[in-house]
Scaffold this motif. Structure first.
Motif, mmCIF file in Angstrom:
data_model
loop_
_atom_site.group_PDB
_atom_site.id
_atom_site.type_symbol
_atom_site.label_atom_id
_atom_site.label_comp_id
_atom_site.label_asym_id
_atom_site.label_seq_id
_atom_site.Cartn_x
_atom_site.Cartn_y
_atom_site.Cartn_z
ATOM 1 N N ASP A 417 -1.652 20.050 5.138
ATOM 2 C CA ASP A 417 -0.612 20.628 4.288
ATOM 3 C C ASP A 417 0.740 20.059 4.700
ATOM 4 O O ASP A 417 1.130 20.160 5.873
ATOM 5 C CB ASP A 417 -0.566 22.154 4.453
ATOM 6 C CG ASP A 417 -1.814 22.844 3.934
ATOM 7 O OD1 ASP A 417 -2.488 22.276 3.058
ATOM 8 O OD2 ASP A 417 -2.098 23.961 4.402
ATOM 9 N N TYR A 425 6.618 24.138 1.160
ATOM 10 C CA TYR A 425 5.193 24.454 1.352
ATOM 11 C C TYR A 425 4.685 25.447 0.316
ATOM 12 O O TYR A 425 3.717 26.161 0.564
ATOM 13 C CB TYR A 425 4.963 24.993 2.765
ATOM 14 C CG TYR A 425 5.125 23.937 3.822
ATOM 15 C CD1 TYR A 425 4.075 23.097 4.154
ATOM 16 C CD2 TYR A 425 6.341 23.760 4.480
ATOM 17 C CE1 TYR A 425 4.218 22.110 5.112
ATOM 18 C CE2 TYR A 425 6.503 22.776 5.448
ATOM 19 C CZ TYR A 425 5.435 21.949 5.754
ATOM 20 O OH TYR A 425 5.576 20.973 6.694
ATOM 21 N N ARG A 428 -0.151 24.076 -1.365
ATOM 22 C CA ARG A 428 -0.823 23.383 -0.269
ATOM 23 C C ARG A 428 -1.896 22.449 -0.833
ATOM 24 O O ARG A 428 -2.633 22.815 -1.748
ATOM 25 C CB ARG A 428 -1.472 24.390 0.684
ATOM 26 C CG ARG A 428 -0.500 25.449 1.255
ATOM 27 C CD ARG A 428 0.578 24.826 2.127
ATOM 28 N NE ARG A 428 1.345 25.842 2.831
ATOM 29 C CZ ARG A 428 1.153 26.194 4.110
ATOM 30 N NH1 ARG A 428 0.208 25.606 4.825
ATOM 31 N NH2 ARG A 428 1.903 27.113 4.676
ATOM 32 N N ARG A 433 -5.398 23.143 7.082
ATOM 33 C CA ARG A 433 -4.337 24.130 6.903
ATOM 34 C C ARG A 433 -3.336 23.966 8.043
ATOM 35 O O ARG A 433 -3.716 23.820 9.208
ATOM 36 C CB ARG A 433 -4.907 25.542 6.912
ATOM 37 C CG ARG A 433 -3.843 26.639 6.861
ATOM 38 C CD ARG A 433 -4.461 28.031 6.898
ATOM 39 N NE ARG A 433 -3.419 29.064 6.892
ATOM 40 C CZ ARG A 433 -2.892 29.596 7.985
ATOM 41 N NH1 ARG A 433 -3.320 29.229 9.183
ATOM 42 N NH2 ARG A 433 -1.948 30.517 7.894
#
Length: 463
Positions: A417, A425, A428, A433
């Protein structure tokens, strides 16, 4: 069960960019680019007021991240150099940057991951922007010097280069919209920016050839098919013009070495042609790309223009209008239509109209907000929607290759991400992650799936 096997030596990996991943640390010597400046001046424009300062900290965590890439069985990875990091004042080398990029490239090669290095990904150095950026013809020589410097430093190991990622985007978002700096709407300035970008790309290719370091150099374009609403002449013309502005304005000079005549005629009619640079046609013709990177996310649905042209406020959308396919499927988080067949149509067009030039999918991905909703008890995000998205695109790509498309790879957007311009952000895209507080990386289900695809050079699916 259908088996989709891809050609031998097919590239599997992901794409990223310097500004979206590297971050900055004290003493790194990096100069300011337009995103650093804009965030400093207007942080409220950025989602949750998150700027590019830390990003995913690739500058410090590149070794860990490259190892994680290897666990997903990547055999390639595309990222960019930061112009303002490498040459903070345009001439003087930042030795900290040289060390970082040498170490990054060496680590990728050590891990069996081919580096594909892009020179420009939306991050104009601020000292150049203050002098006009892409509007100033001096940028052509500045970019050539930067490119030559990069080739001399890293060209002994990097064998695939690209000059630009999506050169239409700074034009469209910075000079026809207000999503990128300098956030003005002025078609004449936009055309000049596009023109100087293409000449800069050609100059970089010329420099690459002169260095005689071997390898190949290309360009990455976001090709967006324009589908007319109907067979009516007006709708067909609208789609033709949308394609002319948003695809062919960069595709034709990059691959064929000249601008479409219809585009030049249209711009001339509305007094939008830029001031010509001596020798431009010769430069473009002599310095076409060796390969294409194709970023594909969504189609354009086009109908005839619904309003008369306002000569004083012209944009590309003055010549056509958009419509919504009533049967469309949407990614509601990004607001983009999902149309997997578009990738096949692009492939067939490259084969038919652009010499079947070698190309690869340099970006394809699905951005989703609040993915923690899909986290299981073990902390793994169950992003089946992303797996479905990739599988369906890969099926169409596989068909195109079977029908003769000269495609040599598939890169997802993105690995972890990453920070994404004004959106930060919000959405994503990663196989991993990123925890913004701890910088911890946790593989998602899609990453586990992609690892198997890359390892087996394909996948099986119950169709």
């Amino acid at each position: 069960m259908t088996h989709y096997t891809f050609p031998d030596h097919f590239l599997w990996g992901a794409a990223a960019s310097a500004t979206q991943t590297e971050g900055t640390v004290p003493g790194d010597g990096k100069g300011e680019n337009i995103w650093d400046y804009w965030f400093k001046e207007k942080p409220h424009l950025f989602y949750q007021q998150i700027g590019p300062g830390k990003a995913s900290d690739f500058y410090q965590q590149y070794e860990t991240d490259i190892t994680l890439m290897k666990t997903l069985n990547f055999n390639s990875f595309r990222t960019s150099l930061s112009w303002s990091r490498l040459l903070p004042n345009g001439k003087t080398l930042n030795q900290e940057a040289v060390t970082f990029y040498n170490n990054m490239i060496n680590e990728m090669i050590k891990q069996g991951i081919e580096p594909i290095i892009n020179l420009f990904h939306f991050d104009m150095p601020m000292y150049l922007q203050d002098n006009g950026g892409w509007e100033n013809p001096d940028i052509i020589e500045a970019f050539r010097y930067y490119a030559q410097t990069a080739f001399q430093l890293f060209g002994d190991r990097v064998k695939r280069w690209t000059t630009f990622n999506e050169p239409i985007v700074p034009v469209e978002m910075g000079y026809l919209n207000t999503y990128h700096y300098p956030a003005v709407i002025d078609m004449k300035r936009a055309v000049t920016v596009a023109y100087h970008s293409m000449l800069s790309s050609a100059k970089a290719i010329e420099a690459f050839k002169l260095e005689k370091i071997g390898g190949e150099i290309g360009i990455i374009l976001n090709l967006t098919p324009s589908y007319p609403r109907s067979d009516d002449k007006e709708d067909q013309q609208g789609a033709y013009l949308a394609d002319l502005f948003y695809n062919r304005s960069f595709l034709d000079p990059s691959v064929l070495g000249y601008y479409p005549g219809d585009l030049l005629t249209l711009l001339d009619t509305y007094h939008l042609l830029p001031e010509r640079i001596t020798g431009d046609t010769t430069l473009l013709k002599a310095n076409t790309v060796d390969f294409l990177g194709v970023n594909y996310y969504q189609p354009r649905r086009i109908k005839q223009s619904e309003a008369p042209i306002d000569d004083k406020n012209i944009t590309p959308e003055s010549f056509f209008s958009y419509y919504q396919d009533p049967n469309r499927r949407m990614n509601p988080y990004r607001g983009w239509e999902i149309y997997e067949r578009g990738l096949y149509d692009i492939a067939m067009r490259i084969k038919a109209d652009y010499q079947n030039i070698p190309w690869y999918v340099s970006e394809n991905g699905m951005g989703v907000s609040d993915e923690e909703r899909f986290m299981d008890k073990d902390g793994v995000i169950q992003d089946d929607y992303r797996i479905d998205f990739y599988q369906e695109h890969l099926k169409w790509l596989h068909l195109a290759i079977e029908e003769g498309a000269n495609c040599f790879g598939f890169h997802a957007w993105t690995f972890i991400d990453n920070w994404s311009w004004l959106n930060a952000y919000k959405n994503r895209y990663g196989f991993y992650r990123l925890d913004l507080d701890t910088q911890e990386r946790t593989v998602k289900k899609s990453g586990q799936w992609f690892s198997q695809v890359a390892q087996s050079n394909g996948f099986s699916h119950d169709d």
